[in-house]
Design a protein around this motif. Sequence first.
Motif, PDB file in Angstrom:
ATOM      1  N   ASP A 126       0.782  -1.427  -0.036  1.00 62.53           N
ATOM      2  CA  ASP A 126      -0.042  -0.194   0.176  1.00 62.53           C
ATOM      3  C   ASP A 126       0.709   1.401   0.004  1.00 62.53           C
ATOM      4  O   ASP A 126       0.361   2.353  -0.543  1.00 62.53           O
ATOM      5  CB  ASP A 126      -0.852   0.030   1.298  1.00 62.53           C
TER       6      ASP A 126
ATOM      7  N   THR B 199       1.956   2.371  -3.701  1.00 65.33           N
ATOM      8  CA  THR B 199       0.813   2.113  -4.797  1.00 65.33           C
ATOM      9  C   THR B 199      -0.225   3.273  -4.231  1.00 65.33           C
ATOM     10  O   THR B 199      -1.079   3.570  -5.292  1.00 65.33           O
ATOM     11  CB  THR B 199       0.176   0.552  -4.899  1.00 65.33           C
TER      12      THR B 199
ATOM     13  N   SER C  98      -3.201   1.659  -9.833  1.00 66.36           N
ATOM     14  CA  SER C  98      -2.458   1.168  -8.815  1.00 66.36           C
ATOM     15  C   SER C  98      -2.730  -0.149  -8.203  1.00 66.36           C
ATOM     16  O   SER C  98      -1.865  -1.047  -7.825  1.00 66.36           O
ATOM     17  CB  SER C  98      -3.099   2.223  -7.601  1.00 66.36           C
ATOM     18  N   TRP C  99      -3.812  -0.669  -8.572  1.00 60.14           N
ATOM     19  CA  TRP C  99      -4.069  -2.000  -8.432  1.00 60.14           C
ATOM     20  C   TRP C  99      -3.278  -3.019  -9.295  1.00 60.14           C
ATOM     21  O   TRP C  99      -2.995  -4.187  -8.759  1.00 60.14           O
ATOM     22  CB  TRP C  99      -5.649  -2.618  -8.567  1.00 60.14           C
TER      23      TRP C  99
ATOM     24  N   ARG D 121     -13.227  -4.633 -10.862  1.00 58.29           N
ATOM     25  CA  ARG D 121     -13.593  -4.016  -9.591  1.00 58.29           C
ATOM     26  C   ARG D 121     -13.094  -2.545  -9.356  1.00 58.29           C
ATOM     27  O   ARG D 121     -13.771  -1.758  -9.079  1.00 58.29           O
ATOM     28  CB  ARG D 121     -13.189  -4.902  -8.482  1.00 58.29           C
TER      29      ARG D 121
ATOM     30  N   ASN E 278     -13.581   2.653  -7.400  1.00 61.89           N
ATOM     31  CA  ASN E 278     -12.481   3.964  -7.255  1.00 61.89           C
ATOM     32  C   ASN E 278     -13.141   5.139  -7.620  1.00 61.89           C
ATOM     33  O   ASN E 278     -12.937   6.329  -7.569  1.00 61.89           O
ATOM     34  CB  ASN E 278     -11.151   3.625  -7.476  1.00 61.89           C
TER      35      ASN E 278
END
Length: 322
Positions: free
Chosen positions: A208, A211, A249-250, A302, A307
């Motif tokens: 985290d 990212t 980011s994912w 997702r 987001n």
Amino acid sequence: MEEEARGPAGDLWSPAGRPGPICSCPSSPLLGQVQGVPLIASSYHAGALGLVLGHPFDTVKVRLQTQTTYRGIFDCVVKTYRHESLLGFFKGMSFPIASIAVVNSVLFGVYSNTLLALTATSHRERRAQPPSYAHVFLAGCTGGFMQVYCLAPFDLIKVRLQNQTEPRARPGSPPPRYRGPVHCAVSICQEEGPRGLFRGAWALMLRDTPTLGIYFVTYEWLCRQSTPEGQSPSSASVLVAGGFAGILSWAVATPLDVIKSRMQMAGLKHRVYRGVLDCMASSVRQEGLGVFFRGLTINSARAFPVNAVIFLSYEYLLRWWG
Ligand SMILES: C[N+](C)(C)CCCC[C@H](N)C(=O)O
């Protein structure tokens, strides 16, 4: 007086500004001074809505990353539905909903206040004097680092419950290992010690911190590309920028997301990894490099809507109160 109500950038606060980017409500001078109040409220709405929308996708992702019985997304969806009904996709959702207020207010609160400290400009002033990307990255990383401490135990319980594939209690069938989130938390404390609740937290922090820096930089960059200088982004820009910030980011976070989930499940399977590197090495040895991309497709599907909604709510509510 008139000048104060307009806001610095002729943005949505200004009657003379571009018509209605996100909302056109007047700001409260009193609440405008208190960054924490709007942040906590906006973070809660943003988080809860996004979470419910994305939870079924998240369950499929977690199962694909930690179980080897599924051949792919479709197989996992069909088996989950047949065996556990629609409810199977919503396992493990209650704790994240209860905790998202804290987790997201730490993330967005630390992000916004770090930016405030670095740039000495408020949320509203930032449209006229945009912060540098280095500052946005640093603030995002700080927010990511700080939220890990609250997120880790809730995320662990979510992953453990999502991985329970038993159907709802049927007479005669064996009950699932954990009866619910509280039972899960108590059992982990008893069987693995209180530190067991932080299993995988190191991998979560490595996932985290950088990212979330990338997340906020992507969002800012895309908003600025689609918005004339000095103005607030339109709702469409916020949705698209938030959605792509989530996907990018994912995508970068996926390898460590797989490792994090496996380490969180390790305590239950009595499988001991000596650390993040050991978990990486043994996963690659057994399943090849492709293991790092498990769940990437479903997670991207997702990430966009979740987001997009998170950022729209965040911007909307900050402007409403801010
Ligand atoms: C940084 N990383 C990619 C890990 C997460 C960024 C998005 C966080 C959001 N709450 C969500 O659940 O999608």
